[in-house]
Design an enzyme around this catalytic site. Structure first.
Site, PDB file in Angstrom:
ATOM      1  CE  LYS A   1       0.700   1.734   3.509  1.00 54.24           C
ATOM      2  NZ  LYS A   1       1.976   2.995   3.642  1.00 54.24           N
TER       3      LYS A   1
ATOM      4  CE1 TYR B   1      -1.658   0.010   7.420  1.00 54.52           C
ATOM      5  CE2 TYR B   1      -0.604   2.261   6.782  1.00 54.52           C
ATOM      6  CZ  TYR B   1      -0.921   0.712   7.083  1.00 54.52           C
ATOM      7  OH  TYR B   1       0.403  -0.513   6.363  1.00 54.52           O
TER       8      TYR B   1
HETATM    9  P1  NDP Z   1      12.301   1.720   2.661  1.00 51.18           P
HETATM   10  O1  NDP Z   1      13.159   2.861   2.470  1.00 51.18           O
HETATM   11  O2  NDP Z   1      12.754   1.030   3.997  1.00 51.18           O
HETATM   12  O3  NDP Z   1      12.931   0.368   1.507  1.00 51.18           O
HETATM   13  C1  NDP Z   1      12.359   1.228   0.236  1.00 51.18           C
HETATM   14  C2  NDP Z   1      13.515  -0.143  -0.595  1.00 51.18           C
HETATM   15  O4  NDP Z   1      13.237   0.005  -2.154  1.00 51.18           O
HETATM   16  C3  NDP Z   1      14.693   0.105  -0.749  1.00 51.18           C
HETATM   17  O5  NDP Z   1      15.422  -0.435   0.573  1.00 51.18           O
HETATM   18  C4  NDP Z   1      15.545  -0.338  -2.040  1.00 51.18           C
HETATM   19  O6  NDP Z   1      15.848  -1.729  -1.825  1.00 51.18           O
HETATM   20  C5  NDP Z   1      13.952  -0.738  -2.701  1.00 51.18           C
HETATM   21  N1  NDP Z   1      14.366   1.088  -3.012  1.00 51.18           N
HETATM   22  C6  NDP Z   1      14.325   0.979  -5.510  1.00 51.18           C
HETATM   23  N2  NDP Z   1      14.464   2.051  -5.451  1.00 51.18           N
HETATM   24  C7  NDP Z   1      14.814   3.387  -4.597  1.00 51.18           C
HETATM   25  C8  NDP Z   1      14.050   4.399  -4.790  1.00 51.18           C
HETATM   26  N3  NDP Z   1      14.361   4.830  -5.214  1.00 51.18           N
HETATM   27  N4  NDP Z   1      14.665   5.801  -3.370  1.00 51.18           N
HETATM   28  C9  NDP Z   1      14.479   4.632  -2.056  1.00 51.18           C
HETATM   29  N5  NDP Z   1      14.447   2.850  -2.112  1.00 51.18           N
HETATM   30  C10 NDP Z   1      14.531   2.272  -3.457  1.00 51.18           C
HETATM   31  O7  NDP Z   1      11.130   1.619   2.527  1.00 51.18           O
HETATM   32  P2  NDP Z   1       9.844   1.118   3.149  1.00 51.18           P
HETATM   33  O8  NDP Z   1      10.076  -0.560   3.450  1.00 51.18           O
HETATM   34  O9  NDP Z   1       9.883   1.183   4.252  1.00 51.18           O
HETATM   35  O10 NDP Z   1       8.851   0.566   2.552  1.00 51.18           O
HETATM   36  C11 NDP Z   1       7.954   0.294   1.031  1.00 51.18           C
HETATM   37  C12 NDP Z   1       6.981   0.236   0.326  1.00 51.18           C
HETATM   38  O11 NDP Z   1       6.209  -1.050   1.603  1.00 51.18           O
HETATM   39  C13 NDP Z   1       6.685   1.167   0.587  1.00 51.18           C
HETATM   40  O12 NDP Z   1       5.333   1.096  -0.473  1.00 51.18           O
HETATM   41  C14 NDP Z   1       5.559   1.972   1.175  1.00 51.18           C
HETATM   42  O13 NDP Z   1       4.586   2.265   1.422  1.00 51.18           O
HETATM   43  C15 NDP Z   1       5.196   0.467   2.194  1.00 51.18           C
HETATM   44  N6  NDP Z   1       5.593   0.001   3.785  1.00 51.18           N
HETATM   45  C16 NDP Z   1       4.328  -0.776   4.283  1.00 51.18           C
HETATM   46  C17 NDP Z   1       4.075  -0.906   5.229  1.00 51.18           C
HETATM   47  C18 NDP Z   1       2.675  -1.493   5.899  1.00 51.18           C
HETATM   48  O14 NDP Z   1       2.184  -1.662   7.246  1.00 51.18           O
HETATM   49  N7  NDP Z   1       1.856  -1.800   4.843  1.00 51.18           N
HETATM   50  C19 NDP Z   1       4.594  -0.608   6.153  1.00 51.18           C
HETATM   51  C20 NDP Z   1       6.241   0.022   5.946  1.00 51.18           C
HETATM   52  C21 NDP Z   1       6.086   0.023   4.655  1.00 51.18           C
HETATM   53  P3  NDP Z   1      16.863  -2.295  -2.656  1.00 51.18           P
HETATM   54  O15 NDP Z   1      17.758  -1.600  -1.723  1.00 51.18           O
HETATM   55  O16 NDP Z   1      17.284  -3.818  -2.003  1.00 51.18           O
HETATM   56  O17 NDP Z   1      16.899  -2.084  -3.939  1.00 51.18           O
END
Ligand code: NDP
Length: 407
Positions: A162, A250
């Site tokens: 989401k 949410y």
């Molecule tokens: P993070 O910033 O922690 O991680 C995102 C990951 O995406 C990065 O570590 C990287 O992985 C990859 N990535 C690829 N391109 C980019 C870029 N340009 N900038 C930043 N990151 C990039 O984010 P979250 O894990 O917190 O969030 C990811 C998704 O999960 C979002 O859609 C968020 O809304 C959702 N989310 C959902 C939650 C829930 O409770 N359902 C809670 C938190 C987030 P790599 O280094 O491996 O390429």
């Protein structure tokens, strides 16, 4: 042909209008391939404090669904990947990341074979990897539409985090791509698998607080010093308007599933302070007021610049349901006030992650109906667009029953 079986036209359609410009300006075809609506995949460091598993994952039943996890960030590594062990019918078959060091460390820790660790550039190769049934997109929101479309192009099922995307147009394209590929699409709205929220839905359907009159939801936290180049959550291209898409969603969801209604009109206001790098591109607060056909009204507030809160209150003709915290990973509290004062403890909230995975696996294997399909994500993006339109125009926006704006 751009690659991955995508023509220039389908790629632009997948990425949205801004992709047209960025595609035309891109220095090389490879750079163009990795761009979408001004957003580009970019590997990130291992988040601080991540604990990687030290024991091999459990063996799963033969019909377990193999997932490729796309984006090894905070939510994937801290919440979802560790929960696969609790799922009956889902396992991690592959990982996709832009950080080769993370591919090695995370792959080793989760027992992912070396040839099932993919870079973004290699992503299209998953099409011929039969170990992968489904792709779980855990990328920044502005990248969801493009990478969901790519996963469908590889003929995999898709679980997408989401919010589904940054616009209803992107959502519609993602749904169409899934239909063309004849593959499932589910949005990871975990509260639909969490015992407190499920119990709350049941209580409200049973009119435990009488007829619903007022709903209030609030989701906020104070973001530390940062800027769009440091944190994707403050970048318009990756996060849209900010707190509403990320956290306020949410409250938006709660208002819908607790009332069981769609709003017929919305008014709203946004605030963006000047001179604060956190809010150079996104809003600090978004507040909206909804009116439902029943006459109930809702007030939804979300902020990235006020002390943490996450509640949903529903006040009916005979009492009130208080959920605080309402939609956390754990620690939910819920009580009913009024004629029938009661505290509820319907179960451990932490089951929500594995249950969500198993629900999707059942859809993939048994064609079971999906509780949180792409159409739900699309509906929510329509409401988010209505909120921003109402705030921008300073008017009350009228809505059709599917959430599209009238007039
Ligand atoms: P993070 O910033 O922690 O991680 C995102 C990951 O995406 C990065 O570590 C990287 O992985 C990859 N990535 C690829 N391109 C980019 C870029 N340009 N900038 C930043 N990151 C990039 O984010 P979250 O894990 O917190 O969030 C990811 C998704 O999960 C979002 O859609 C968020 O809304 C959702 N989310 C959902 C939650 C829930 O409770 N359902 C809670 C938190 C987030 P790599 O280094 O491996 O390429």
């Amino acid at each position: 042909m751009i690659g991955n079986g995508m023509t220039r036209r389908t790629f632009i359609e997948a990425g949205g209008g801004v992709a047209t410009a960025s595609l035309a300006m891109a220095a090389s075809p490879a750079a163009a391939l990795l761009q979408s609506g001004g957003a580009t995949v970019k590997g990130q460091p291992l988040p601080d404090g991540v604990k990687l598993p030290t024991v091999a994952p459990k063996r799963k039943r033969p019909d377990s669904v193999g997932f490729a996890i796309v984006g090894l960030g905070g939510y994937a590594l801290n919440q979802m990947m560790p929960r696969f062990d609790q799922a009956e019918r889902a396992h991690i078959a592959a990982i996709v990341s832009g950080n080769p060091n993370k591919l090695t460390r995370v792959g080793d820790a989760y027992g992912v074979p070396a040839d099932a660790r993919y870079s973004y550039e290699d992503f299209a190769k998953i099409a011929s990897d039969d170990r992968i049934d489904a792709v779980y997109i855990v990328l920044p929101t502005g990248l969801h539409a493009e990478w969901v479309t790519r996963a469908f192009a590889a003929r995999k099922h898709v679980l997408c985090e989401k919010p589904m995307a940054l616009s209803s147009a992107e959502c519609a394209r993602m749904i169409a791509a899934g239909q063309r590929a004849k593959r499932k699409l589910m949005i990871a709205y975990r509260s639909h698998f969490e015992p407190y929220n499920l119990e709350a839905m049941k209580l409200m359907q049973q009119k435990a607080a009488g007829d619903i009159r007022l709903v209030r939801t609030e989701q906020s936290y104070r973001m530390g010093p940062t800027s769009p180049s440091q944190n994707w959550r403050t970048s318009r291209a990756l996060a849209g308007g900010g707190p509403l898409e990320d956290y306020g969603i949410y409250g938006l969801q709660s208002a819908l599933y607790l009332t069981g209604e769609m709003p017929e009109s919305i008014s709203a206001t946004t605030f963006r302070p000047t001179g604060d790098p956190r809010f150079a591109e996104i809003f600090a607060h978004v507040a909206s007021q909804w009116r439902f056909p029943s006459g109930a009204v809702a007030q939804l507030v979300t902020s990235y610049d006020s002390a943490g809160t996450n509640f949903a209150h529903v006040r009916g003709t005979t009492g009130a349901l208080i959920m605080d915290p309402a939609t956390s990973y754990s620690g939910q509290k819920m009580r009913l006030e009024g004629r029938d004062d009661r505290e509820f403890t319907p179960g451990d909230p932490s089951v929500q992650f594995a249950r969500q995975l198993d629900h999707f696996a059942d859809a993939v294997r048994d064609n079971a109906a999906i509780r949180t399909p792409g159409e739900m994500g699309l509906r929510d993006l329509r409401l988010i667009e209505a909120i921003y339109a109402a705030a921008a125009d300073g008017r009350t926006v009228k809505l059709a029953p599917d959430g599209t704006m009238r007039g």
